[in-house]
Design an enzyme around this catalytic site. Structure first.
Site: not given
Ligand code: TYM
Length: 362
Positions: A142, A224, A227
């Site tokens: 990032k 990857k 979003k």
């Molecule tokens: P974030 O918002 O980037 O993504 C949300 C969830 O979706 C999964 N994910 C994917 N899995 C497979 N292929 C992909 N292309 C893909 N893109 C996203 C991510 O692995 C994630 O599970 N830091 C976290 C959000 C968060 C969180 C937490 C998660 C904040 N606090 C506490 C669990 C527990 C994040 O940025 O996910």
């Protein structure tokens, strides 16, 4: 004398057995394992977030006490348009419900509504090492993409994520592969804290799906599906209409194999492997079954078939989400009830932490 051996007390014994059963059930209920996860409302939810995370959240409410939230505090580590952030947060809630999370049986809430996240986040910052934070790949990625805004929040983000998790004493964290490193750091922070103060936090496990843990971009299968990456034209979102989804799959990048062979080989055929992974995740078919199904048919048949399978998976989700988005009052009721339940659980842990570190009771 045990109640069971009391003479002539058939009725009494039954009552005792009944009471024992009730106590056991209550204990089991109390011991229900906890599951928790969150997603940043920093962009429209993609097929990647669905297959990597949300799909694994639904239908767990029988077994687990489930907490799922919209991670808006995390979203502002990258600049957001305020009106858009508000809208996406609400729409994300509608999409969670549309994906099968019944608000009666899952605690659904907005991260910024539960101030204990930020409060524990600060405490845990003081138990997280600079070196640990520097090693986080998400920070490196990032900061490369937002070179003009490498702020402190982006760097200390994993300590806030540890707080999100540890507040609820969860057993499992269902996430995609890219979040595994953050969950592992959370475990290290919890172990460090427990090592100093005793057993304050439960040590959670990441829970990563076997298929779909890392869905790649359809136009660039070595990165990857994201979003929030505006440059990614190879994404499919939960709200895309069927025609757009079909277009995305028809133009998905494969490879220059003249045989057009549908074979699972992530190293040499990353585009095809990604499409096979998506197809497998939505149909439940194994890689061998998919290879057999498309044997001799080539990419021309394979790509639209994946598109159609995705369209049918997302259709009910999109339709339900659209209906829910139109009912703002309902969604507000859901997140308010979620905040209450989440705050109650979070405050129990925060109180314990404040006492352990030596803060004077107010
Ligand atoms: P974030 O918002 O980037 O993504 C949300 C969830 O979706 C999964 N994910 C994917 N899995 C497979 N292929 C992909 N292309 C893909 N893109 C996203 C991510 O692995 C994630 O599970 N830091 C976290 C959000 C968060 C969180 C937490 C998660 C904040 N606090 C506490 C669990 C527990 C994040 O940025 O996910």
């Amino acid at each position: 004398m045990s109640p069971a051996s009391a003479p002539g007390k058939t009725l009494g014994r039954r009552a005792w057995e009944f009471e024992e059963k009730v106590v056991k059930e209550m204990e089991q209920q109390e011991a229900k394992k906890v599951m928790l996860s969150g997603i940043q409302p920093s962009g429209d939810l993609t097929l990647g977030s669905y297959l990597g995370a949300i799909k694994n959240w639904s239908s767990r409410a029988e077994q687990f006490d489930c907490y799922y939230f919209m991670a808006d505090l995390h979203a502002i580590t990258v600049r957001q348009d305020p009106a858009l952030l508000r809208r996406r947060t609400l729409e994300q809630l509608a999409q969670y419900i549309a994906c099968g999370l019944d608000p009666e049986r899952n605690t659904l809430f907005v991260q910024s509504h539960v101030p204990q996240h930020a409060e524990l986040g600060w405490v845990l910052n003081c138990y997280t090492m600079f070196g640990e934070l520097s090693r986080m790949t998400q920070f490196k990625d990032k900061s490369a993409k937002n070179a003009d805004n490498i702020n402190g929040g982006l760097f200390t983000y994993p300590a806030l994520m540890a707080a999100d998790i540890l507040l609820y004493q969860p057993d499992y964290i269902p996430v995609g592969e890219d979040q595994k490193q953050h969950v592992e750091l959370t475990r290290n922070i919890a172990q460090r804290f427990n090592g100093i103060y005793g057993d304050v936090f439960k040590i959670p496990e990441p829970y990563i799906p076997k298929v779909g843990a890392r869905i790649m971009s359809l136009t660039n299968p070595t990165s990857k599906m994201s979003k929030s990456d505006n440059g990614d034209t190879g994404r499919v979102t939960l709200m895309d209409d069927p025609a757009h989804i079909m277009k995305q799959f028809k133009r998905a990048v494969t490879d220059s194999d003249t045989q057009n062979c549908v074979r699972y080989d992530p190293e040499n055929k990353p585009g095809v492997a990604n499409l096979m992974t998506i197809y497998s995740a939505v149909t439940g078919k194994s890689m061998a079954e998919i290879e057999a199904e498309f044997d001799g048919l080539g990419y021309g048949a394979f790509k639209p078939a994946v598109g159609e399978a995705v369209v049918e998976t997302l259709r009910p989700i999109r339709e339900k989400a659209q209906r829910l988005i139109a009912d703002k009052a309902y969604l507000e009721g859901v997140y308010r009830a979620g905040r209450e339940k989440a705050s109650y659980a979070a405050q129990k842990t925060l109180r314990k932490v404040y006492k352990k570190v030596g803060f004077l009771a107010p």
